[in-house]
Design an enzyme around this catalytic site. Sequence first.
Site, short mmCIF file in Angstrom:
data_model
loop_
_atom_site.label_atom_id
_atom_site.label_comp_id
_atom_site.label_asym_id
_atom_site.label_seq_id
_atom_site.Cartn_x
_atom_site.Cartn_y
_atom_site.Cartn_z
N HIS A 116 0.82 -1.22 0.00
CA HIS A 116 0.00 0.00 0.00
C HIS A 116 0.85 1.26 0.00
O HIS A 116 2.06 1.21 0.22
CB HIS A 116 -0.98 -0.01 1.18
CG HIS A 116 -0.32 -0.03 2.54
ND1 HIS A 116 0.20 1.10 3.12
CD2 HIS A 116 -0.13 -1.03 3.43
CE1 HIS A 116 0.69 0.80 4.32
NE2 HIS A 116 0.51 -0.50 4.53
N CYS A 124 3.03 -4.96 6.67
CA CYS A 124 2.69 -4.64 5.28
C CYS A 124 3.90 -4.05 4.57
O CYS A 124 4.88 -3.65 5.19
CB CYS A 124 1.53 -3.64 5.23
SG CYS A 124 -0.06 -4.36 5.65
#
Length: 112
Positions: free
Chosen positions: A71, A87
């Site tokens: 992301h 992440c």
Amino acid sequence: MPAYRIIIDLSQRMLYLLDNDTVIRGFPVGIGKMLTVSPVGEYTIINKQRNPGGPFGAFWMGLSKPHYGIHGTNDPSSIGKMVSRGCIRMYNEDVLWLAATVPVGTRVTIRE
């Protein structure tokens, strides 16, 4: 038709986009911190969402490992550091380019 796949090298803090076995582009990334390391293994991109809100920046691409993704960020100074909850964090302009290039189903390898 391109055969895209992504390799994320945690030691280099880099994400590489490959077509077959040729590197097309490399991007600096932020990765998981010591207590919440990025998960090593083989995954696929299972969904995409533009403007997911919060710390996820301009785009979210979910991985086949639940709660993990590639992301953007609302904190560009975090790129290149061990900062996330596992992440893979990218500059917003980089994640937008990548998301526009690779389809859902793209293989993602995360290695140390």
